[in-house]
Design a protein around this motif. Structure first.
Motif, mmCIF file in Angstrom:
data_model
loop_
_atom_site.group_PDB
_atom_site.id
_atom_site.type_symbol
_atom_site.label_atom_id
_atom_site.label_comp_id
_atom_site.label_asym_id
_atom_site.label_seq_id
_atom_site.Cartn_x
_atom_site.Cartn_y
_atom_site.Cartn_z
ATOM 1 N N GLU A 1 27.038 8.921 120.646
ATOM 2 C CA GLU A 1 25.814 9.548 121.145
ATOM 3 C C GLU A 1 26.152 10.804 121.943
ATOM 4 O O GLU A 1 27.199 10.880 122.586
ATOM 5 N N PRO A 2 25.267 11.806 121.921
ATOM 6 C CA PRO A 2 25.490 13.002 122.741
ATOM 7 C C PRO A 2 25.354 12.673 124.216
ATOM 8 O O PRO A 2 24.665 11.722 124.594
ATOM 9 N N ASP A 3 26.037 13.452 125.055
ATOM 10 C CA ASP A 3 25.999 13.200 126.498
ATOM 11 C C ASP A 3 24.650 13.554 127.107
ATOM 12 O O ASP A 3 24.204 12.919 128.063
ATOM 13 N N GLU A 4 24.020 14.576 126.566
ATOM 14 C CA GLU A 4 22.780 15.051 127.155
ATOM 15 C C GLU A 4 21.639 14.059 126.900
ATOM 16 O O GLU A 4 21.622 13.358 125.889
ATOM 17 N N GLY A 5 20.682 14.052 127.807
ATOM 18 C CA GLY A 5 19.564 13.114 127.701
ATOM 19 C C GLY A 5 18.474 13.607 126.772
ATOM 20 O O GLY A 5 17.331 13.783 127.183
ATOM 21 N N VAL A 6 18.824 13.835 125.520
ATOM 22 C CA VAL A 6 17.834 14.286 124.549
ATOM 23 C C VAL A 6 17.266 13.080 123.812
ATOM 24 O O VAL A 6 17.816 11.979 123.858
ATOM 25 N N LEU A 7 16.156 13.293 123.122
ATOM 26 C CA LEU A 7 15.591 12.221 122.310
ATOM 27 C C LEU A 7 16.569 11.888 121.191
ATOM 28 O O LEU A 7 17.093 12.778 120.516
ATOM 29 N N ARG A 8 16.826 10.622 120.958
ATOM 30 C CA ARG A 8 17.821 10.210 119.993
ATOM 31 C C ARG A 8 17.204 9.346 118.901
ATOM 32 O O ARG A 8 16.217 8.657 119.123
ATOM 33 N N VAL A 9 17.835 9.388 117.751
ATOM 34 C CA VAL A 9 17.411 8.559 116.630
ATOM 35 C C VAL A 9 18.145 7.228 116.726
ATOM 36 O O VAL A 9 19.338 7.181 117.033
ATOM 37 N N GLY A 10 17.440 6.136 116.465
ATOM 38 C CA GLY A 10 18.039 4.821 116.562
ATOM 39 C C GLY A 10 18.970 4.509 115.403
ATOM 40 O O GLY A 10 18.551 3.880 114.420
ATOM 41 N N TYR A 11 20.216 4.958 115.498
ATOM 42 C CA TYR A 11 21.220 4.692 114.458
ATOM 43 C C TYR A 11 22.343 3.915 115.113
ATOM 44 O O TYR A 11 22.979 4.410 116.055
ATOM 45 N N ARG A 12 22.609 2.715 114.639
ATOM 46 C CA ARG A 12 23.546 1.828 115.311
ATOM 47 C C ARG A 12 24.646 1.354 114.364
ATOM 48 O O ARG A 12 24.476 1.353 113.135
ATOM 49 N N VAL A 13 25.764 0.940 114.959
ATOM 50 C CA VAL A 13 26.852 0.357 114.173
ATOM 51 C C VAL A 13 26.309 -0.851 113.414
ATOM 52 O O VAL A 13 25.619 -1.691 113.977
ATOM 53 N N GLY A 14 26.610 -0.913 112.145
ATOM 54 C CA GLY A 14 26.114 -1.997 111.309
ATOM 55 C C GLY A 14 24.855 -1.656 110.549
ATOM 56 O O GLY A 14 24.453 -2.406 109.651
ATOM 57 N N SER A 15 24.208 -0.537 110.909
ATOM 58 C CA SER A 15 23.018 -0.104 110.164
ATOM 59 C C SER A 15 23.405 0.121 108.712
ATOM 60 O O SER A 15 24.455 0.680 108.416
ATOM 61 N N ARG A 16 22.555 -0.325 107.805
ATOM 62 C CA ARG A 16 22.881 -0.178 106.389
ATOM 63 C C ARG A 16 21.640 0.207 105.600
ATOM 64 O O ARG A 16 20.515 -0.098 105.981
ATOM 65 N N ALA B 1 19.300 13.464 113.853
ATOM 66 C CA ALA B 1 18.510 13.854 115.023
ATOM 67 C C ALA B 1 17.069 14.041 114.587
ATOM 68 O O ALA B 1 16.716 13.776 113.430
ATOM 69 N N LEU B 2 16.263 14.539 115.494
ATOM 70 C CA LEU B 2 14.878 14.806 115.170
ATOM 71 C C LEU B 2 14.743 16.198 114.545
ATOM 72 O O LEU B 2 15.725 16.884 114.317
ATOM 73 N N ASP B 3 13.540 16.621 114.280
ATOM 74 C CA ASP B 3 13.288 17.826 113.494
ATOM 75 C C ASP B 3 13.885 19.104 114.068
ATOM 76 O O ASP B 3 14.002 20.100 113.362
ATOM 77 N N ASP B 4 14.243 19.120 115.347
ATOM 78 C CA ASP B 4 14.742 20.354 115.939
ATOM 79 C C ASP B 4 16.237 20.557 115.705
ATOM 80 O O ASP B 4 16.846 21.468 116.266
ATOM 81 N N LEU B 5 16.863 19.750 114.876
ATOM 82 C CA LEU B 5 18.291 19.886 114.592
ATOM 83 C C LEU B 5 18.559 21.212 113.876
ATOM 84 O O LEU B 5 17.881 21.565 112.906
ATOM 85 N N ASP B 6 19.567 21.952 114.359
ATOM 86 C CA ASP B 6 20.008 23.176 113.692
ATOM 87 C C ASP B 6 20.876 22.744 112.504
ATOM 88 O O ASP B 6 22.070 22.500 112.653
ATOM 89 N N THR B 7 20.265 22.639 111.328
ATOM 90 C CA THR B 7 20.971 22.059 110.174
ATOM 91 C C THR B 7 22.140 22.912 109.705
ATOM 92 O O THR B 7 23.140 22.382 109.224
ATOM 93 N N ALA B 8 22.031 24.228 109.812
ATOM 94 C CA ALA B 8 23.127 25.094 109.377
ATOM 95 C C ALA B 8 24.361 24.875 110.245
ATOM 96 O O ALA B 8 25.483 24.715 109.751
ATOM 97 N N ALA B 9 24.154 24.852 111.568
ATOM 98 C CA ALA B 9 25.268 24.619 112.483
ATOM 99 C C ALA B 9 25.803 23.194 112.332
ATOM 100 O O ALA B 9 27.015 22.959 112.371
ATOM 101 N N ALA B 10 24.888 22.253 112.149
ATOM 102 C CA ALA B 10 25.303 20.851 111.984
ATOM 103 C C ALA B 10 26.128 20.673 110.723
ATOM 104 O O ALA B 10 27.134 19.953 110.727
ATOM 105 N N ALA B 11 25.729 21.331 109.629
ATOM 106 C CA ALA B 11 26.468 21.209 108.372
ATOM 107 C C ALA B 11 27.893 21.719 108.524
ATOM 108 O O ALA B 11 28.848 21.099 108.044
ATOM 109 N N ALA B 12 28.058 22.849 109.205
ATOM 110 C CA ALA B 12 29.396 23.410 109.412
ATOM 111 C C ALA B 12 30.243 22.473 110.273
ATOM 112 O O ALA B 12 31.419 22.227 109.984
ATOM 113 N N ALA B 13 29.638 21.926 111.334
ATOM 114 C CA ALA B 13 30.373 21.030 112.234
ATOM 115 C C ALA B 13 30.749 19.725 111.538
ATOM 116 O O ALA B 13 31.853 19.198 111.720
ATOM 117 N N VAL B 14 29.827 19.209 110.738
ATOM 118 C CA VAL B 14 30.071 17.951 110.028
ATOM 119 C C VAL B 14 31.183 18.121 108.990
ATOM 120 O O VAL B 14 32.069 17.271 108.854
#
Length: 224
Positions: free
Chosen positions: A114-129, A199-212
């Motif tokens: 999870e990110p350190d900052e207190g932003v709204l997070r998507v409920g994705y957990r270990v074991g999710s399938r 993340a939610l809709d405000d994710l910078d997908t271009a930056a996220a794609a490069a980082a991923v």
């Protein structure tokens, strides 16, 4: 680097046996390996001595329990390699980062950061399938498999891009970006995994794609 032929044959035998759900005879294995039956017998006997394969009463050769022991040591090593990179990915993208792997026809989350900052997070957990054909993670894993004429267009697009992006497929309002973990030589039956963020809709997908993509490449390099 030159390879050891006998060891190479033994590893090829394991891959062939792994892809044959009902087991196979030594004669069938010899034919698949294109070696004499006596050589196939010695390969099986050697693997059997290490519990990597087992022969049933009908003579069929199956995978052995020794492989479960080896597999049990893989996940801790993977966690040690991936944890700091996944934590950095979550911080850089300000999104929930994950490492997922294929299990049958499903995609399962093995690690989550999870990110350190207190932003709204998507409920994705270990074991999710979820099914491989849904969600950025599953689609990313499918892109590392051989092309299929009937595969969905989004898999084809993700293969061209090097990453997948999905919106709202698993959770309303969630955006997922994922890239496959591909080693230099990916062998059949090997680890099928991916790295991604959600993340939610405000994710910078271009930056996220490069980082991923960068994170997936680093993990692949460390895994060899």
């Amino acid at each position: 680097m030159s390879t050891l032929q006998t060891l190479d044959r033994g590893l090829n035998a394991l891959e062939i046996i792994a892809r044959t759900a009902g087991g196979m005879s030594i004669a069938e294995l010899a034919e698949r390996l294109q070696v004499h039956r006596a050589i196939a017998y010695r390969i099986v006997a050697t693997l059997e001595a290490h519990a990597l394969v087992a022969r049933g009463a009908d003579g069929q050769v199956h995978l052995g329990s020794g492989l479960m022991v080896l597999a049990s040591h893989f996940e801790p090593q993977l966690r040690a390699v991936a944890r700091p990179l996944l934590t950095t990915l979550a911080r850089e993208t300000r999104a929930t980062a994950f490492l997922s792997a294929a299990q049958g026809d499903e995609c399962v989350a093995l690690m989550v950061a999870e990110p350190d900052e207190g932003v709204l997070r998507v409920g994705y957990r270990v074991g999710s399938r979820h099914p491989l054909i849904r969600g950025a993670a599953g689609i990313a894993i499918l892109t590392a498999r051989p092309e299929s004429p009937d595969e969905p267009d989004e898999v084809k697009q993700a293969r061209r891009d090097g990453y997948s992006i999905t919106r709202g497929q698993l959770q309303r309002g969630a955006v997922g970006v994922a890239s496959p973990i591909t080693t230099v030589e990916r062998r059949p039956g090997g680890f099928e995994g991916c790295v991604g963020v959600v993340a939610l809709d405000d994710l910078d997908t271009a930056a996220a794609a490069a980082a991923v993509r960068d994170c997936a490449g680093r993990i692949a390099a460390l895994m060899g």
